[in-house]
Design a protein around this motif. Structure first.
Motif, mmCIF file in Angstrom:
data_model
loop_
_atom_site.group_PDB
_atom_site.id
_atom_site.type_symbol
_atom_site.label_atom_id
_atom_site.label_comp_id
_atom_site.label_asym_id
_atom_site.label_seq_id
_atom_site.Cartn_x
_atom_site.Cartn_y
_atom_site.Cartn_z
ATOM 1 N N GLY A 220 -20.423 16.719 3.701
ATOM 2 C CA GLY A 220 -19.205 17.458 3.388
ATOM 3 C C GLY A 220 -17.973 16.604 3.234
ATOM 4 O O GLY A 220 -16.852 17.088 3.421
ATOM 5 N N VAL A 221 -18.158 15.319 2.860
ATOM 6 C CA VAL A 221 -17.003 14.435 2.757
ATOM 7 C C VAL A 221 -16.043 14.888 1.664
ATOM 8 O O VAL A 221 -14.847 14.574 1.719
ATOM 9 N N ALA A 222 -16.544 15.621 0.673
ATOM 10 C CA ALA A 222 -15.671 16.076 -0.414
ATOM 11 C C ALA A 222 -14.522 16.929 0.114
ATOM 12 O O ALA A 222 -13.411 16.909 -0.427
ATOM 13 N N LYS A 223 -14.782 17.655 1.203
ATOM 14 C CA LYS A 223 -13.746 18.519 1.769
ATOM 15 C C LYS A 223 -12.626 17.719 2.435
ATOM 16 O O LYS A 223 -11.534 18.232 2.661
ATOM 17 N N LEU A 224 -12.919 16.444 2.761
ATOM 18 C CA LEU A 224 -11.908 15.614 3.420
ATOM 19 C C LEU A 224 -10.879 15.078 2.441
ATOM 20 O O LEU A 224 -9.857 14.529 2.865
ATOM 21 N N MET A 225 -11.134 15.210 1.145
ATOM 22 C CA MET A 225 -10.196 14.678 0.160
ATOM 23 C C MET A 225 -8.822 15.313 0.272
ATOM 24 O O MET A 225 -7.810 14.697 -0.072
ATOM 25 N N ARG A 226 -8.759 16.547 0.783
ATOM 26 C CA ARG A 226 -7.455 17.200 0.878
ATOM 27 C C ARG A 226 -6.559 16.563 1.931
ATOM 28 O O ARG A 226 -5.369 16.854 1.993
ATOM 29 N N PHE A 227 -7.143 15.696 2.774
ATOM 30 C CA PHE A 227 -6.346 15.027 3.799
ATOM 31 C C PHE A 227 -5.759 13.694 3.311
ATOM 32 O O PHE A 227 -5.060 13.029 4.065
ATOM 33 N N ILE A 228 -6.070 13.299 2.081
ATOM 34 C CA ILE A 228 -5.477 12.073 1.544
ATOM 35 C C ILE A 228 -4.108 12.412 0.977
ATOM 36 O O ILE A 228 -4.000 13.198 0.028
ATOM 37 N N PRO A 229 -3.031 11.852 1.518
ATOM 38 C CA PRO A 229 -1.677 12.178 1.051
ATOM 39 C C PRO A 229 -1.462 11.748 -0.399
ATOM 40 O O PRO A 229 -2.100 10.802 -0.885
ATOM 41 N N GLY B 201 -15.988 5.270 -5.589
ATOM 42 C CA GLY B 201 -16.510 6.153 -6.618
ATOM 43 C C GLY B 201 -16.263 7.619 -6.316
ATOM 44 O O GLY B 201 -15.864 8.392 -7.201
ATOM 45 N N LEU B 202 -16.465 8.006 -5.056
ATOM 46 C CA LEU B 202 -16.232 9.404 -4.684
ATOM 47 C C LEU B 202 -14.749 9.750 -4.770
ATOM 48 O O LEU B 202 -14.383 10.824 -5.267
ATOM 49 N N MET B 203 -13.897 8.865 -4.280
ATOM 50 C CA MET B 203 -12.463 9.154 -4.309
ATOM 51 C C MET B 203 -11.963 9.319 -5.737
ATOM 52 O O MET B 203 -11.252 10.274 -6.052
ATOM 53 N N GLU B 204 -12.337 8.382 -6.603
ATOM 54 C CA GLU B 204 -11.865 8.465 -7.987
ATOM 55 C C GLU B 204 -12.462 9.681 -8.683
ATOM 56 O O GLU B 204 -11.771 10.355 -9.458
ATOM 57 N N SER B 205 -13.721 9.988 -8.430
ATOM 58 C CA SER B 205 -14.363 11.132 -9.079
ATOM 59 C C SER B 205 -13.761 12.445 -8.611
ATOM 60 O O SER B 205 -13.482 13.338 -9.422
ATOM 61 N N LEU B 206 -13.545 12.577 -7.316
ATOM 62 C CA LEU B 206 -13.015 13.831 -6.786
ATOM 63 C C LEU B 206 -11.552 14.017 -7.175
ATOM 64 O O LEU B 206 -11.105 15.146 -7.410
ATOM 65 N N MET B 207 -10.801 12.913 -7.258
ATOM 66 C CA MET B 207 -9.417 13.024 -7.718
ATOM 67 C C MET B 207 -9.373 13.427 -9.188
ATOM 68 O O MET B 207 -8.546 14.228 -9.604
ATOM 69 N N THR B 208 -10.282 12.868 -9.982
ATOM 70 C CA THR B 208 -10.348 13.226 -11.403
ATOM 71 C C THR B 208 -10.768 14.686 -11.563
ATOM 72 O O THR B 208 -10.230 15.410 -12.413
ATOM 73 N N ALA B 209 -11.723 15.132 -10.759
ATOM 74 C CA ALA B 209 -12.164 16.535 -10.806
ATOM 75 C C ALA B 209 -11.001 17.480 -10.498
ATOM 76 O O ALA B 209 -10.829 18.508 -11.164
ATOM 77 N N LYS B 210 -10.202 17.119 -9.510
ATOM 78 C CA LYS B 210 -9.031 17.943 -9.174
ATOM 79 C C LYS B 210 -8.050 17.984 -10.343
ATOM 80 O O LYS B 210 -7.471 19.031 -10.653
ATOM 81 N N LEU B 211 -7.879 16.858 -11.024
ATOM 82 C CA LEU B 211 -6.992 16.805 -12.177
ATOM 83 C C LEU B 211 -7.489 17.718 -13.294
ATOM 84 O O LEU B 211 -6.709 18.463 -13.904
ATOM 85 N N VAL B 212 -8.798 17.697 -13.553
ATOM 86 C CA VAL B 212 -9.370 18.557 -14.600
ATOM 87 C C VAL B 212 -9.261 20.024 -14.198
ATOM 88 O O VAL B 212 -9.008 20.893 -15.048
ATOM 89 N N ASP B 213 -9.444 20.320 -12.925
ATOM 90 C CA ASP B 213 -9.246 21.690 -12.440
ATOM 91 C C ASP B 213 -7.865 22.206 -12.823
ATOM 92 O O ASP B 213 -7.702 23.340 -13.282
ATOM 93 N N ASP B 214 -6.862 21.344 -12.611
ATOM 94 C CA ASP B 214 -5.482 21.745 -12.904
ATOM 95 C C ASP B 214 -5.256 21.901 -14.403
ATOM 96 O O ASP B 214 -4.577 22.835 -14.850
ATOM 97 N N VAL B 215 -5.814 20.985 -15.208
ATOM 98 C CA VAL B 215 -5.604 21.022 -16.659
ATOM 99 C C VAL B 215 -6.268 22.255 -17.278
ATOM 100 O O VAL B 215 -5.694 22.914 -18.156
#
Length: 490
Positions: A112-121, A235-249
């Protein structure tokens, strides 16, 4: 995902949607070729390694990923992390590192590390992006040292093309136009400058199964383990950040845990087919989603298919591409990646000093260590410390005294930082015999606070006085009842 988002089935049934997805995949494939080759060079491997990786990653993530229309391929972030393995130990160890990194990503996804991405400022994320841009730029410097002087005007012309062409048209990727024009110019004028072919042979067939020839020992794990973990995290950080960006777009949702599992599996497959691994690509993803309007997995799948077809069929052309063209492309990639808004004077004036320091710290650590994961971890720890220091000042103690009793009202969030000096805010010697500590406006979070309260009541007992704690909310009362009298005095 929202109900209005196109699906693979709806795209296959609609000629208009299918055409859009096919053209988007072709454009992305054209844009992927120069970067895959350039990232291969950063990692110190033959261009075929990066190209195979981009092909396998794009095709597999189209089925396995959690974010439709996102592009995964060989990336600069991963190349920078694993380059030391190739330099010091060779290709077999590099492939073993990629496979282990993929396995670690699957494990992290299951945890469940993907859920921890919200804690990165956000400040740490901006520092992450800026440092990536700086490292991509500095990685080009070896290609600009000790080379024929004609390399420099070629690079300058390439940069001018990529700056000016988008102002006229965005129908064709500017990097592709740059590569074609500079290659034609070099060949037509017989200019002798380093080319892609000088870096290694390009593939003339599809990738085949590759089993790394490394000993299956703990010593091997000790060698590749730190790099594999760094690659997995980056790889996970960059991928999950990119996924969040696409979600917004696209105003749609995505499966972050599925994306983590998909990235891991794609990296394992990439390794077993002789690829250098990778992760989501912000630039190519924006070309696919924003510029081309793709919304389904079809575009991602076709990007990989078109990529390998272009390389295998037109491999001879790719080999004569001048390195100056790729250097120009990567310089523009670094410029586009850097968050220039974050360093504008008006932004710095508005941002809290702590946020700016976090961004600078993250960037500096990554640039110094050449390790994106270390920089992000340091940035997150620094953010935690700053947050703890800030919240520590939220706890307040107000004292009032009558003839026969002292009343203390404690307000705020009580945890290890804010309760550290709580014991110093009581007047043990001069207070009356009866003391009330009202916690109705406070909340107890941890054992450190309970220990502090125990110390306060004990000090009053030593002075022959009675201190009573009142006003605990349900959660605070529960933790106080469970731990009171069991924690050592601070």
């Amino acid at each position: 995902m929202s109900a209005s988002a196109p699906t693979v089935l709806s795209a296959l049934r609609s000629p208009r949607l299918l055409t859009r997805e096919v053209l988007a995949g072709l454009v992305v494939a054209l844009a992927l070729i120069p970067e895959a080759i350039a990232f291969s060079i950063i990692a110190g491997v033959d261009p075929r390694v990066g190209l195979f990786s981009s092909f396998v990653m794009a095709v597999s993530i189209a089925f396995l990923g959690g974010r439709p229309a996102m592009i995964s391929a060989a990336t600069g972030a991963v190349a920078l992390v694993i380059a030391p393995v190739m330099r010091d130990h060779g290709l077999d160890y590099l492939i073993a590192t990629v496979i282990l990194a993929g396995v670690l990503q699957v494990v992290l996804g299951l945890l469940g590390v993907a859920k921890l991405m919200r804690f990165i400022p956000r400040s740490v994320m901006v520092g992450f992006v800026n440092s990536l841009a700086i490292l991509i730029f500095t990685a080009q410097l070896p290609e600009l040292i000790g080379v024929p002087w004609l390399v420099y005007p070629l690079v300058a012309i390439g940069v001018l093309i990529m700056v000016g062409l988008p102002m006229l048209t965005k129908a064709v990727p500017a990097p592709l136009v740059t590569i074609v024009l500079l290659t034609v110019a070099v060949v037509a004028m017989g200019i002798n400058v380093p080319t892609v072919g000088d870096k290694g042979d390009l593939p003339d067939s599809l990738p085949t199964l590759f089993l790394p020839n490394v000993p299956l020992t703990w010593e091997t794990v000790a060698i590749i383990g730190p790099f594999a973990l760094a690659m997995a995290l980056v790889g996970l950080m960059e991928s999950l950040m990119t996924a969040k960006l696409v979600d917004d777009v696209t105003d749609t949702g995505s499966g972050k845990t599925r994306e983590a599992l998909g990235q891991g599996t794609a990296n394992v497959l990439s390794g077993f087919f002789g690829g250098m691994g990778g992760c989501a690509m912000i630039g190519q993803t924006m070309i696919n989603v924003k510029a081309s309007g793709a919304r389904t997995r079809i575009s991602t799948f076709l990007a990989g298919v078109f990529l390998i077809l272009l390389v295998v069929v037109f491999g001879d052309f790719v080999a004569i591409i001048p390195m100056a063209a790729l250097v120009a492309v990567m310089i523009m990639v670094s410029v586009a990646t850097f968050d220039w808004h974050s360093v504008q004077l008006k932004t710095l004036k508005r941002m809290p000093v702590g946020e700016t320091l976090l961004m600078v710290l993250t960037t500096a650590v990554v640039v110094i260590t050449h390790n994106l994961a270390i920089g992000v971890v340091v940035g997150v720890i620094a953010a935690m410390v700053l947050f703890a220091r800030k919240v520590a000042h939220f706890a307040r103690v107000e004292r009032s005294v009558t003839d026969d009793a002292a009343h203390y009202r404690v307000s705020g969030e009580l945890f290890f930082a804010s309760s550290n000096d709580l014991t110093t805010q009581f007047d043990y010697a001069d207070d009356p015999a009866e003391v009330t500590i009202d916690l109705s406006r406070a909340h107890i979070w941890d054992a450190s606070t309970v220990a502090a309260l125990d110390a306060i009541t004990t000090k009053y007992e030593r002075h022959g006085k009675v201190a009573t704690i009142t006003g605990l909310n349900e959660a605070s009362a529960r933790i106080h009842t469970r731990l009171a009298g069991t924690t050592p005095e601070p």
